[in-house]
Design a protein around this motif. Sequence first.
Motif, short mmCIF file in Angstrom:
data_model
loop_
_atom_site.label_atom_id
_atom_site.label_comp_id
_atom_site.label_asym_id
_atom_site.label_seq_id
_atom_site.Cartn_x
_atom_site.Cartn_y
_atom_site.Cartn_z
N LEU A 13 -0.73 3.33 12.19
CA LEU A 13 -0.87 3.35 10.73
C LEU A 13 0.23 4.20 10.10
O LEU A 13 0.80 3.85 9.06
N ARG A 14 0.54 5.30 10.74
CA ARG A 14 1.50 6.23 10.16
C ARG A 14 2.94 5.74 10.31
O ARG A 14 3.73 5.78 9.36
N LEU A 48 0.80 -1.21 0.00
CA LEU A 48 0.00 0.00 0.00
C LEU A 48 0.84 1.27 0.00
O LEU A 48 0.42 2.29 -0.53
N LYS A 49 2.01 1.19 0.61
CA LYS A 49 2.83 2.39 0.75
C LYS A 49 3.48 2.72 -0.58
O LYS A 49 4.25 1.93 -1.12
N GLY A 69 3.01 5.67 6.57
CA GLY A 69 3.31 7.07 6.31
C GLY A 69 2.04 7.90 6.39
O GLY A 69 1.12 7.57 7.12
N GLY A 70 2.00 8.96 5.61
CA GLY A 70 0.85 9.86 5.68
C GLY A 70 0.32 10.25 4.32
O GLY A 70 -0.12 9.40 3.55
N SER A 73 -5.07 11.54 5.91
CA SER A 73 -4.16 11.17 4.81
C SER A 73 -4.82 11.27 3.45
O SER A 73 -4.15 11.57 2.45
N LEU A 74 -6.12 11.00 3.38
CA LEU A 74 -6.80 11.09 2.09
C LEU A 74 -7.41 12.47 1.86
O LEU A 74 -7.96 12.73 0.79
#
Length: 849
Positions: A659-660, A631-632, A685-686, A716-717
């Motif tokens: 998560l970050r 995902l990253k 990450g973010g 993040s989104l």
Amino acid sequence: MFISFLVLGASPSRAALQTPQEFVGGAIGADRELLDWGSISAYMQHIADESDRVHLETLGKSTLGRDFQLMVISDADGLRRRDEHREQVRRLYAVNELTEEGARKIAAGGRAIVALSLGLHSTEVGASQVSLEMVHRLATAEDAVTRAIRESLIVLIVPSMNPDGLDIIVDWYRQTVGTAAEGSRPPWLYHHYAGHDNNRDGFFNNLAETALWSKVLYHDWMPQMILDEHQMGNSGPRLFLPPFDDPLSPSVHPLVYAQLSAAGQQAVSDLTGLGHTGIATSTTFTGEWPGSVRSTGFWHNMLGILSEVASARLATPLYFPPGSLNGTGRGLPEYERRANFLQPWPGGWWRLRNIMDLELDLTWSFLKWAASHSEDLLFNFYQMNRDAVAMGQTTAPFGFAIGMSQHDGGAAYRLVELLRAGGVEVAQRDGAFELQGRTYATGAFIVSAAQPFRPFLLEMLDSPAYPMVSDGDEVIRPYDVTAWRLPDLLGVDVHALKLPLGKVRLAPVDVAPRRPLVVPGGDRLRLPGSDNASYAAINVFLEQGADLRRIVAGPGIGDFVVRGASGVEGTLRQTGAVATDVDGTPDDMVRLSLPRIGLYAPWGGSMDEGWTRLVLDRYGFAHNRLRNEQLKSNKAGDGEKLRRAHDVIVFASIGANTLRQGTQNEGPVKVHDAVWEKKYRGGLGGPETGVRLREFVEAGGTIVGFNQSTSWLVESLGLPARVALEGLDRAQFYAPGTLVRARVDAKHPLAWGMPRETAVYFSHGRGFHPIAWPQRSAVPLRYAQDDVRIAGFLQGADQLQGLPAMLDIPLGKGHVVLFGFNPQRRGQTESTFKLLFNAILRSAMGDAR
């Protein structure tokens, strides 16, 4: 390292009973040495083969298919007559068939049954490692205490309540000894589904291991005393024993708590006499929560004893300099001598062998107490059962009626299944009938409250208030969750009976009945969207490649229409679903395809992710787990690439910092001062990952986030919403595990099949404030404006009332679905499963027919 079981061989010599050390070929409990399940189970088989005082039963299989073992131990006579002793206990349970004189006679000549559950949390390695020595000592020792134990009791021992997890831990530990990660827990769950949460399943029996143990406790053996041996943190006392801290449950018989306290205080005395120090009581652990595998016994008139020994770093020793140890907070604010902490441990080295010695000595103390109080334990079991029956005959509620007219047609059967698993007696009446002003259709269930396990019945079906106990000016915070009412968890309408049942003729239900099977004769079938079981069935049909549609408007909105399915009878029987022939051709249908589901799994393990897997597996939603590297991304186009492989990505409830950045907020991931390899560190990450995930959604994908994950998703989104309730201190708002009321927009696609009102399980949850950009978000579910609390602890209800509980945010061709709660909480919140299922299925809906 110990010789592996496979190297050692599976056929020990029958010439003589070997000691554990002889059998495994080395000392047990040595620094940096752990036995795996193969070695432990092999020794249990060996000792059962060689001793007439030990009987081995394999109760079934664990979640991952290992043998789940039960050792039955007594003297030779007790073992030969074990079925007779078990039947005597059953007579003490069936109080209506026994006089007090008869009960006293049984208690005087019978044997109390004591059950030991070891190694439930597999990082707490001491109890399973010492189980070999426990069983060997019980089988061979000839000192007066051990002889009295054998001659007075039937002892049941499960050497490992989590054999899968034991091997997970031992394998990981052996890989990491001598590395920077030595002594850490593994970067994944140590129970396939539940991780540490396998001790939160005692009343629900979701897990294979819990179901097997509940059958032992509430059906097959009915022990009077359960000893559940655990480990705790390492920076405070060396041992916790009962008495428990406040609050206590008002529905538990006082004899349970009185005997627990007596046994615990005797153990403190015995252990102090043996030179053990650092023993604390009446702190941290409370007596009001029926979730664990031993505390559920409180409501079955059984003594559920908890021991918690301080941990080492698995089998790696720790050193504590003098003055470095701390109090536990409530009940023991400072690490100093007081009435519930008589002799603090001064510090020094703490090893696995110390843990095992303490486990062995405390076990012998409790068994000694039980042996000397066998008659009291048996007669008090009778007395508590008798009192429960008498209370049910004179005090409302006198019982409960569970009708067949439920929103989810299978939910009543599911409720009865759970009650029967907990030992509750359930009955049915033939034909339709009237009872206390209501009419019930054929098949309705009646549960009389005049039964021995009445406390458990009321705890599960009534709506008890959490026992609010203050400590000075402040209410004592709960140890764990505070609500577990099954009708709300399952979405079942249950009627409390305010008048005595009288002479109603009832037929007992021995085994939880299954929903009647009806097989339609046509090729086009209709399944109700209101039934959880329908979702399991349609996944089978989708796997077959059947034509499957969903009604999206008009009568029956949310129902499924299937054509060309094979093996319909087998599928309906397997899933418990019902189907009818389609009457005409419904208008406004869309085609469904098999959804391609990705479930984010962080390194370090997420129990909520594990429970999500359990629910998806149980209902047939095939999925794959997505790690950080999948995902990253900061490459343009990776979001669209992800969309080509997945329709929906689910984020279980995971904290924003995890998560970050991974398990720890910054720097390398550290667990117990040990460092994992680089590949297990870090998070998503973010904003850079958020950009790619937003591309995934805009290309037509769906992202679903639960509770804590929503904070990271919104940030993040760049979602048009604000997360509410974050940052409030506990004095302003606190709901650690509470059932709350929510209003449903049943016409919204995410709420198809739901009733207009539902119970939501809220545990440190969220609400939302939608922002109208670029399109207005929909609110499928909203917390009630008033009367929001159903059951459990809720402080600051006004902060929650009226807030959106879910948001459906359109982005491009796709959607982001935010849940302010966990719709699949511990696999127990079946009334809200459909909200998750609908979000998944909408991601795979095609065009109108």
